[in-house]
Motif scaffolding. Structure first.
Motif, PDB file in Angstrom:
ATOM      1  N   ASP A 215       0.842  -1.198   0.000  1.00  0.00           N
ATOM      2  CA  ASP A 215       0.000   0.000   0.000  1.00  0.00           C
ATOM      3  C   ASP A 215       0.876   1.246   0.000  1.00  0.00           C
TER       4      ASP A 215
ATOM      5  N   LEU B 220       1.383   5.283   1.206  1.00  0.00           N
ATOM      6  CA  LEU B 220       0.967   6.311   2.161  1.00  0.00           C
ATOM      7  C   LEU B 220       1.486   7.662   1.703  1.00  0.00           C
TER       8      LEU B 220
ATOM      9  N   PHE C 266      -4.010   7.502   1.892  1.00  0.00           N
ATOM     10  CA  PHE C 266      -3.788   6.072   1.721  1.00  0.00           C
ATOM     11  C   PHE C 266      -4.275   5.639   0.350  1.00  0.00           C
ATOM     12  N   LEU C 267      -3.482   4.816  -0.330  1.00  0.00           N
ATOM     13  CA  LEU C 267      -3.877   4.279  -1.631  1.00  0.00           C
ATOM     14  C   LEU C 267      -3.453   2.807  -1.658  1.00  0.00           C
ATOM     15  N   PRO C 268      -4.389   1.884  -1.827  1.00  0.00           N
ATOM     16  CA  PRO C 268      -4.023   0.470  -1.753  1.00  0.00           C
ATOM     17  C   PRO C 268      -3.315  -0.034  -3.010  1.00  0.00           C
TER      18      PRO C 268
END
Lengths: 167, 180
Positions: free
Chosen positions: B66, B68, B146-148
């Protein structure tokens, strides 16, 4: 101009753009939700209260925490991290925050809870200032989204105090 | 096999002006990436505005791979925030949550203790020998967004460098052989 490469490139670019736009909208939509959580914490017992050999005060508490955080959950919420911190001021420090208990709430169904527990992390002061100390218990939450911006908030509950003597 | 022949043909038919043009456009791509990165550094105030999560110590919140987004403002550090910090003697920065804060009255200095959500105990074992607290200068930034999954690209590229070289080679060939 109309080769396979160009078309593949155009489709891929378009797909990624749409995905990015959807993620942004999902994150922005969290702003529409105004949570109204409630919490109540009781200190049921002071199990022990002493000065450690190297001079720091340490206390062990039994707590009863009940809270309803269901209004925080939206469709973009992955989980809510919730913790209870003791916050107080001493002569040396303008702010002391000591986390006593924390938990991860994975879904809305689990967001209305009631727990009876001793402090999970040690409630230790920097120094020996805890006798007769008044402190706040603050329930903090951090909302972790599926994508995008993280949110945080707290409920401050004042008016707790520790005994005058070690026990 | 027709396109291979075409590609060879196009390399053969390159003229000096076209080569220059392609060199400039390649340079533009590289420099604009650099500008975006440095611009992000200015805006966020953090020396690395984006980090990839490498361990599972913050699961289930953050998984490996992920991404951040970090921000480093003047605002004081408070319990509950997820910070990225460097420990002396460790190369890779760690992303963990603050569980204790003691802020000095006279100097405003802070003593901070962190813990990974998925770890059993606090981080004193990860700190340098004998270190009990993190100070402000250890902390590189706090996570705000946040980006998965996106970070998997960099994880794969650092762990399997051959894929990186293949990708760079293919892209370079594309740039060189493209006609406009």
């Amino acid at each position: 101009m109309h080769s396979f490469g160009y078309r593949a490139n155009a489709v891929l670019t378009f797909a990624v753009t749409i995905l990015a736009v959807m993620c942004t909208i999902a994150s922005l939509s969290d702003n529409l939700n105004v949570p109204s959580p409630t919490a109540d914490v009781k200190v049921l017992n002071i199990n022990w209260f002493q000065k450690q050999p190297h001079g720091n005060d340490e206390v062990s508490l039994t707590l009863n925490i009940s809270a309803n955080l269901q209004s925080m959950f939206t469709w973009n919420t992955k989980q809510v991290f919730v913790f209870l911190a003791a916050e107080y001021e001493t002569q040396q420090n303008s702010l002391n925050q000591v986390s006593l208990w924390d938990g991860i709430i994975p879904s809305k169904e689990h967001a209305k809870f009631w727990i009876h527990t001793t402090n999970k992390y040690r409630f230790t002061d920097q120094g020996s200032n805890l006798r007769g100390k008044e402190f706040n218990l603050t329930l903090h939450w951090h909302v972790m989204p599926k994508t995008g911006k993280m949110f945080a908030g707290k409920i401050v509950m004042p008016g707790y105090s520790l005994p005058e003597e070690y026990r | 096999m027709g396109w291979v022949g075409d590609a060879v043909e196009s390399i053969k038919s390159l003229q000096i002006r076209q080569v220059l043009l392609q060199a400039v456009s390649l340079g533009m791509i590289v420099t604009s990436a650099l500008i975006i990165w440095k611009g992000l550094m200015c805006v966020t105030g953090s020396e690395s505005p984006v980090v990839v999560v490498l361990s599972g110590s913050m699961e289930p919140g953050f998984k490996r791979g992920d991404i951040l987004f970090l921000h480093m403002s003047k605002a004081p550090i408070r319990a509950g925030e997820i910070v990225v910090f460097n420990v002396d003697g460790r190369e890779i920065p760690i992303v963990h949550r603050v569980i204790k804060v003691h802020e000095r009255k006279d100097t405003g200095e802070v003593d901070v203790l962190t813990k990974g959500d998925n770890n059993f105990g606090d981080d004193r074992l990860l700190y340098a020998q004998g270190q009990l607290w993190l100070q402000r200068h250890h902390i590189m930034g706090r996570a705000v967004g946040f980006l998965p999954y996106v970070g998997w690209v960099t994880i794969i590229m650092t762990e399997k460098p051959i894929i990186k070289y293949l990708l760079i080679g293919a892209l370079g060939l594309l740039v060189v052989t493209s006609k406009d």
